[in-house]
Scaffold this active site. Structure first.
Site, mmCIF file in Angstrom:
data_model
loop_
_atom_site.group_PDB
_atom_site.id
_atom_site.type_symbol
_atom_site.label_atom_id
_atom_site.label_comp_id
_atom_site.label_asym_id
_atom_site.label_seq_id
_atom_site.Cartn_x
_atom_site.Cartn_y
_atom_site.Cartn_z
ATOM 1 N N ASP A 1 38.755 50.388 46.914
ATOM 2 C CA ASP A 1 39.001 49.386 45.862
ATOM 3 C C ASP A 1 39.302 48.060 46.560
ATOM 4 O O ASP A 1 40.258 47.976 47.346
ATOM 5 C CB ASP A 1 40.196 49.839 45.002
ATOM 6 N N LEU A 2 38.490 47.051 46.292
ATOM 7 C CA LEU A 2 38.694 45.770 46.971
ATOM 8 C C LEU A 2 39.953 45.077 46.472
ATOM 9 O O LEU A 2 40.321 45.205 45.298
ATOM 10 C CB LEU A 2 37.476 44.867 46.754
ATOM 11 N N TYR B 1 37.874 39.158 42.591
ATOM 12 C CA TYR B 1 37.279 37.849 42.305
ATOM 13 C C TYR B 1 37.961 36.765 43.161
ATOM 14 O O TYR B 1 37.305 35.857 43.667
ATOM 15 C CB TYR B 1 37.425 37.473 40.821
ATOM 16 N N ARG C 1 50.707 36.890 43.568
ATOM 17 C CA ARG C 1 51.464 38.071 43.103
ATOM 18 C C ARG C 1 52.870 38.059 43.674
ATOM 19 O O ARG C 1 53.832 38.450 43.013
ATOM 20 C CB ARG C 1 50.736 39.361 43.490
ATOM 21 N N ASP D 1 34.229 46.520 41.850
ATOM 22 C CA ASP D 1 34.889 46.488 43.166
ATOM 23 C C ASP D 1 35.396 47.848 43.627
ATOM 24 O O ASP D 1 36.245 47.916 44.506
ATOM 25 C CB ASP D 1 36.029 45.447 43.171
ATOM 26 N N GLU D 2 34.869 48.913 43.039
ATOM 27 C CA GLU D 2 35.310 50.247 43.450
ATOM 28 C C GLU D 2 34.108 51.137 43.732
ATOM 29 O O GLU D 2 33.109 51.064 43.024
ATOM 30 C CB GLU D 2 36.127 50.921 42.340
HETATM 31 P P1 TTP Z 1 40.887 45.245 39.711
HETATM 32 O O1 TTP Z 1 40.395 46.130 40.817
HETATM 33 O O2 TTP Z 1 41.673 45.851 38.601
HETATM 34 O O3 TTP Z 1 41.813 44.120 40.313
HETATM 35 P P2 TTP Z 1 41.678 43.285 41.634
HETATM 36 O O4 TTP Z 1 40.599 43.780 42.529
HETATM 37 O O5 TTP Z 1 41.555 41.860 41.255
HETATM 38 O O6 TTP Z 1 43.096 43.461 42.291
HETATM 39 P P3 TTP Z 1 43.680 44.717 43.091
HETATM 40 O O7 TTP Z 1 44.009 44.183 44.447
HETATM 41 O O8 TTP Z 1 44.915 45.084 42.333
HETATM 42 O O9 TTP Z 1 42.654 45.800 43.095
HETATM 43 O O10 TTP Z 1 39.688 44.474 39.059
HETATM 44 C C1 TTP Z 1 38.557 44.014 39.812
HETATM 45 C C2 TTP Z 1 38.074 42.670 39.282
HETATM 46 O O11 TTP Z 1 37.682 42.826 37.917
HETATM 47 C C3 TTP Z 1 39.124 41.591 39.291
HETATM 48 O O12 TTP Z 1 39.128 40.890 40.518
HETATM 49 C C4 TTP Z 1 38.742 40.724 38.137
HETATM 50 C C5 TTP Z 1 37.984 41.623 37.203
HETATM 51 N N1 TTP Z 1 38.784 41.945 36.011
HETATM 52 C C6 TTP Z 1 38.424 41.399 34.768
HETATM 53 O O13 TTP Z 1 37.449 40.659 34.680
HETATM 54 N N2 TTP Z 1 39.175 41.697 33.682
HETATM 55 C C7 TTP Z 1 40.274 42.513 33.743
HETATM 56 O O14 TTP Z 1 40.927 42.746 32.718
HETATM 57 C C8 TTP Z 1 40.632 43.072 35.021
HETATM 58 C C9 TTP Z 1 41.839 43.967 35.163
HETATM 59 C C10 TTP Z 1 39.860 42.759 36.109
HETATM 60 MG MG MG Z 2 40.443 45.804 43.137
#
Ligand code: TTP
Ligand code: MG
Length: 409
Positions: A54-55, A59, A91, A146-147
């Site tokens: 998971d990145l 964004y 954060r 991103d996963e």
């Molecule tokens: P996530 O993997 O939930 O979050 P993240 O990668 O930004 O942070 P983390 O380090 O906690 O993993 O979501 C991946 C991307 O999806 C995020 O960068 C932005 C997008 N996104 C949306 O567009 N809407 C949303 O409600 C969420 C939660 C994420």
């Molecule tokens: Mg992520």
């Protein structure tokens, strides 16, 4: 979260059999551990080794890669009035994902905001990320942008063979162990997971050196557990779940909705039975669950609640469809709606052209928003794309705008 290494992660070295575990205890180079010869049969639920990646702040990370000046400053990515993600500097200042822009600014006045409504560069990075993982093994399944799940069982088995040839040389376990549990060198599953942790570290190192990306990894014996454990230490770290930690991990989920595979509707039906926690679901008599949900769903979700998941990693391959959407909130006339659709279509056609494949169907989906602020269900209409239009897409002629859409609607 910057830098290529796992500076803050422990790099555990497995203990000598009988010795105390920990960072400083070295495995015996050249010594044959007593687990040698034991195998984990292919039919066992502990046979697979899966990595979930998971990145970090995806964004925001892409924005920082595109514009390095943003690094080190609290950064949020905005879509309409919502901040969909933020980097870890933000954060640390108390800003959270999915906060309203207003609240985020109140928490952190120095927050830098970038507009993230055009997903092009995030999509491109997302596919580069998956393609990189596919260089290691074709068994890569995308899960959102991103996963990814990666089935590394075969890679681990090859390493095990090599390890045997090398007369059971020293093994190290990379990253954290969930709940800091003791790694047992006599246990063949532990050995496999330790090897898996090394593979995960290599995948993450490649992500960083080739694409500049950091992320978290979870290593476990199935998809569900690898996903659940991967975010234990964030950002830019990795965690292995030993089978002995499964129950604690599942019990740490206070709500059934936190179990991947149990969605809002199922959770609502479970609530009518008085079941809200994972423990409630685990201990509910099967007959009661089956009466409410049918036997197949009941058995499936009860297995999930115990951390059991035998679903394979199914390679995603290329996307089967390309889509774009907008809330049309700023449109108040038909002309504005048409203009917006043309914009969406232009960007979609651009992606189609880059993709290189020929589309055969176009589908339009709408979802109405009632005056009482309620969303209605989606409605779709689709039709084949006429062959002369498909031909023109193939030649890169992008000046066909909305004429592709001759759906009856
Ligand atoms: P996530 O993997 O939930 O979050 P993240 O990668 O930004 O942070 P983390 O380090 O906690 O993993 O979501 C991946 C991307 O999806 C995020 O960068 C932005 C997008 N996104 C949306 O567009 N809407 C949303 O409600 C969420 C939660 C994420
Ligand atoms: Mg992520």
């Amino acid at each position: 979260m910057e830098g290529s290494g796992d500076d803050e992660e422990p790099d555990w070295l497995l203990p000598e059999p009988g010795g105390s575990p920990g960072r400083d205890s070295l495995a015996a180079g050249g010594r044959v551990p007593s687990c040698h010869g034991k195998v984990v049969s292919a039919g066992s639920s502990l046979h697979r080794i899966i990595v979930h990646l998971d990145l970090d702040c995806f964004y925001a990370q892409v924005e920082m890669i595109c514009n390095p000046e943003l690094r080190g400053r609290p950064l949020g990515v905005q879509q309409k009035y919502l901040m969909v993600t933020c980097n870890y500097e933000a954060r640390n200042a108390g800003v959270k994902k999915c906060m309203s822009v207003k609240e985020a600014k109140e928490k952190c006045p120095e927050l830098v905001l970038v507009n993230g409504e055009d997903l092009t560069k995030y999509r491109e990075m997302s596919y580069k990320f998956t393609a990189l993982l596919e260089e290691f093994t074709p068994l890569v399944e995308r899960l959102g942008l991103d996963e990814n799940f990666v089935d590394i069982t075969e890679m681990v088995e090859i390493r095990l063979e090599q390890w045997k040839k090398d007369a059971f040389s020293k093994i190290s376990l990379s990253g954290h162990v969930y709940n800091n549990q003791t790694v047992d060198l006599h246990d063949p599953v532990h050995i496999r997971l330790a090897m898996g942790s090394q593979v995960a570290a290599e995948l993450r190192a490649a992500m960083h050196s080739r694409l500049g990306l950091t992320g978290c990894a979870g290593v476990a014996t199935n998809k569900l557990l690898s996903k659940l454990v991967s975010g234990t230490f964030k950002p830019n770290q990795q965690t292995v779940l030993l089978p002995e930690g499964r129950q604690d991990l599942m019990n740490s989920l206070d709500n059934v909705m936190k179990v991947p595979g149990i969605g809002y509707k199922t959770a609502k039906r479970l609530a009518t039975l008085g079941l809200t926690t994972v423990r409630d679901l685990q201990t509910c008599p099967a007959a009661i669950l089956e009466r409410e949900l049918g036997s197949s769903v009941a058995q499936h979700i009860q297995k999930l609640s115990w951390g059991e998941d035998d679903s394979p990693v199914s390679p995603s391959g290329l996307p089967q469809s390309l889509s774009d959407e907008d809330s049309f909130r700023k449109c108040s006339s038909e002309a504005e709606v048409k203009k917006k659709i043309e914009e969406l279509l232009a960007s979609l056609l651009d992606r189609l052209y880059k993709d290189g494949r020929k589309p055969h169907t176009i589908r339009l989906t709408i979802r109405q928003f009632s005056p009482t602020n309620k969303w209605f269900n989606r409605e779709s209409r689709q039709c084949p794309i006429p062959s002369h239009v498909v031909q023109r897409i193939g030649t890169g002629n992008r000046r066909y705008g909305c004429r592709t859409s001759n759906c009856r609607r």
